[in-house]
Design an enzyme around this catalytic site. Sequence first.
Site, PDB file in Angstrom:
ATOM      1  N   SER A 108      27.334 -14.886 -23.894  1.00 40.27           N
ATOM      2  CA  SER A 108      27.044 -13.565 -24.850  1.00 40.27           C
ATOM      3  C   SER A 108      26.618 -14.477 -25.906  1.00 40.27           C
ATOM      4  CB  SER A 108      27.722 -13.201 -25.543  1.00 40.27           C
ATOM      5  OG  SER A 108      29.188 -14.054 -26.057  1.00 40.27           O
ATOM      6  N   SER A 109      26.943 -16.112 -26.339  1.00 42.14           N
ATOM      7  CA  SER A 109      25.938 -16.868 -27.235  1.00 42.14           C
ATOM      8  C   SER A 109      24.559 -17.068 -26.765  1.00 42.14           C
ATOM      9  CB  SER A 109      26.660 -17.625 -27.819  1.00 42.14           C
ATOM     10  OG  SER A 109      26.776 -18.929 -26.801  1.00 42.14           O
ATOM     11  N   ASP A 152      23.236 -22.401 -19.256  1.00 42.85           N
ATOM     12  CA  ASP A 152      23.609 -20.804 -19.967  1.00 42.85           C
ATOM     13  C   ASP A 152      22.505 -20.743 -20.853  1.00 42.85           C
ATOM     14  OD1 ASP A 152      26.656 -20.910 -18.852  1.00 42.85           O
ATOM     15  OD2 ASP A 152      27.139 -19.940 -21.317  1.00 42.85           O
TER      16      ASP A 152
END
Length: 315
Positions: A108-109, A152
């Site tokens: 999510s970040s 990520d």
Amino acid sequence: MPAVTATAPGKIILFGEHAVVYGRPAIAVPVNQVRSRAVVNPEPAAETGRVTIQAPDIGLSATMDQLPQNHPIRFVVERVVSVSGASRLPACTIRVTSSIPFSSGMGSSAAVSVALIRAFSGFLGRPLSDELVSDLAFEVEKIQHGTPSGIDNTVITYAVPVFYQKGSQIERLKINSAITLVIADSGLTSSTAETVADVRRGWEGDAARYEELFDQIGDISRKARDIIISGNPGSLGSLMNQNQTLLKKIGVSSETLDSFVETAMASGALGAKLSGGGRGGNIIALVSEDSTTFVADALKKAGAERVFTTRILSN
Ligand code: MEV
């Protein structure tokens, strides 16, 4: 100046989390069912430079100068202004929302950063290249997570399956035979910064043992890449189970995640493991068409807060 919207997908790590921080390869794929979204609206009546931030999911509504300097949203806005070379900052409202569960290992970040970087640079009329988007999102990851590997921001920026190894060219993985996964979110939040820091403490205490475990995980990621390329994803299951055993040994699983993995296997999954930082967050289970519903139902009954199925296939 028109309003600009950008979105970014969530992600899961198929193989290699934590070991990837120590230079071993890992495989990550985007998850399009969950997304972060950033919308930048011009505020022509407001004074130049006034930026209002709304992030209702975390109860945030403030002007940018009310936020601490290293707040991720403020950091992104200021970095985008400086990288894009924009000379003036038009007044605007930035609204950030996300359907990616927070602190659950689904990126999510990084997804919020990528959506925000794209929307805001687009709003300034200076859209940034994918490479710059990923680099800026990585800077934010470093503020939030200490020593991230970069996987990520990479998988979320490029939104394709990747075989990722720090310092090497990104390898896009073509998935020709669909991989179907049931993702079960335990609903237990867990800070990636903390699990990464705990693994580092373990490594500092017994580097030889951890290096050996990371080597084994790296080998699993390489074997998985070969299997994916050869188009026989069913045989990824046993590699997932082996990866889970190694993740337990480095101390990032938990009773809840272990029991979800057992539930998935007992209800017909071909393999299962935690995904992401661990301790909380989610597990992923590889399923065949026949077993998808059984596995998903069993995980719901076992107490997973949210269960969904994703099918990974390159276009
Ligand atoms: C987080 O999605 C994956 C970890 O390996 C951390 C990282 O690679 O930055 C746990």
